[in-house]
Design an enzyme around this catalytic site. Structure first.
Site, PDB file in Angstrom:
ATOM      1  N   TYR A 169      -2.404   7.028   8.725  1.00 17.91           N
ATOM      2  CA  TYR A 169      -2.188   6.720   7.310  1.00 17.91           C
ATOM      3  C   TYR A 169      -3.476   6.208   6.659  1.00 17.91           C
ATOM      4  O   TYR A 169      -3.846   6.625   5.550  1.00 17.91           O
ATOM      5  CB  TYR A 169      -1.074   5.679   7.209  1.00 17.91           C
ATOM      6  CG  TYR A 169      -0.725   5.217   5.818  1.00 17.91           C
ATOM      7  CD1 TYR A 169       0.021   6.022   4.958  1.00 17.91           C
ATOM      8  CD2 TYR A 169      -1.113   3.956   5.372  1.00 17.91           C
ATOM      9  CE1 TYR A 169       0.365   5.578   3.685  1.00 17.91           C
ATOM     10  CE2 TYR A 169      -0.774   3.509   4.107  1.00 17.91           C
ATOM     11  CZ  TYR A 169      -0.044   4.326   3.269  1.00 17.91           C
ATOM     12  OH  TYR A 169       0.286   3.882   2.010  1.00 17.91           O
ATOM     13  N   LYS A 173      -5.498   7.926   3.588  1.00 19.14           N
ATOM     14  CA  LYS A 173      -5.711   7.206   2.338  1.00 19.14           C
ATOM     15  C   LYS A 173      -7.196   6.992   2.043  1.00 19.14           C
ATOM     16  O   LYS A 173      -7.618   6.988   0.881  1.00 19.14           O
ATOM     17  CB  LYS A 173      -4.971   5.863   2.373  1.00 19.14           C
ATOM     18  CG  LYS A 173      -3.450   5.994   2.315  1.00 19.14           C
ATOM     19  CD  LYS A 173      -2.995   6.746   1.078  1.00 19.14           C
ATOM     20  CE  LYS A 173      -1.499   6.620   0.846  1.00 19.14           C
ATOM     21  NZ  LYS A 173      -1.054   7.391  -0.346  1.00 19.14           N
TER      22      LYS A 173
END
Length: 300
Positions: A169, A173
């Site tokens: 993640y 991001k």
């Protein structure tokens, strides 16, 4: 009504932050394409009812909305989403990239599929929709139109600072933050502004983290973790009032908005020759002594 007559695609708009964005944009006068594939966080299922409910709510409030179930991680479906917005409302003015999934795992236990799933939806999903929207706006600009297009991407504190147990993640991001800066530099010539937000809010992806963080008695009833706190900034970035603001990343949580400064050139040592390996340690330690300490990784 700062977004009056604007047409906006919001991805992942059926729930959480995306839903809050869609409703705020509609309240500010925008016509909204509610995009969502309707799957669970695990990737299972596929229910279009939540997206339809958001569109129905917008229409009940007197706004305009349409639903499109494109999988934004699919290049062709992302193109079709952009084409749908133009065909349905006659134009497209902005994209809010919000769709995402989580597959949290300590890095040494992370599977290839869990890595691919998160990078595909977050990073590729942002890039695919932005790519096709940018092509549409470039063509309009080349035809002589004065374009005032806006893109709002969704990064995260995990991508800016890191987060234990979220390597996939965080990488996705961080990629979105870099995508934002680079696309802003390339696309400004066509009248396209690209910014990103790093929100903190209670959603399906974060409900375990923020469980119990509701408004406390006596604090005026302000729920600092409500997704709706983030959406006014999104609406302003979508509006033409944000002219001149591009390539920026904003952190937003509750009533707090901050500009994230990101990587910058720091202390340096110059030499008119190649550094010898034996002296590198001294040089690096001097530089680190002059540089600010890095922000701590979330969960460290």
């Amino acid at each position: 009504m700062i977004c009056a007559d604007r047409v906006v695609v919001v991805t992942g708009a059926a729930r959480g932050l995306g839903r809050a964005h869609a409703l705020e944009l509609a309240e500010q006068g925008a016509a909204v394409v509610v995009n969502d594939v309707g799957v669970e966080l695990s990737g299972s299922g596929g229910d279009d009812r939540p997206a339809k409910e958001v569109a129905e709510r917008i229409e009940e409030l007197g706004g305009s909305a349409a639903v499109h179930g494109a999988d934004v991680g699919d290049w062709q479906q992302a193109r079709e989403l952009v084409q749908f917005a133009v065909q349905r409302f006659g134009r497209l003015d902005a994209v809010v990239n919000n769709a995402g999934v989580v597959r949290d795992r300590m890095f040494v236990n992370l599977s290839e599929q869990e890595w691919d799933d998160v990078l595909r939806v977050h990073l590729k999903g942002h890039a695919a929709v932005l790519r096709h929207a940018a092509e549409h706006w470039r063509d309009r600009a080349k035809a002589g139109e004065q374009v005032a297009a806006r893109v709002v991407n969704t990064t995260s504190g995990a991508g800016l600072l890191g987060s234990i147990g979220q390597t996939n993640y965080a990488a996705a991001k961080a990629g979105i933050a870099a995508l934002t800066v680079n696309a802003a530099a390339e696309l400004a010539r066509y009248g396209i502004a690209v910014n990103a937000i790093a929100p903190s809010a209670r959603t399906r992806m974060t409900e375990d983290v923020f469980a119990g963080m509701m408004a406390e008695p006596g604090d005026g009833g302000f729920d600092a973790m409500a997704p709706e706190n983030v959406s006014p900034l999104v609406a302003w970035l979508v509006s033409e009032q944000s002219t001149g603001v591009t390539g920026r990343v904003f952190e937003v949580a509750g009533g707090r908005i901050a500009v994230e400064t990101g990587w910058r050139h720091g202390p340096a040592r110059e030499a008119d020759r190649r550094h010898a390996a034996a002296e590198i340690g001294t040089v690096v330690r001097e530089l680190l002594a002059e540089a600010p300490e890095p922000e701590p990784v979330y969960g460290a």
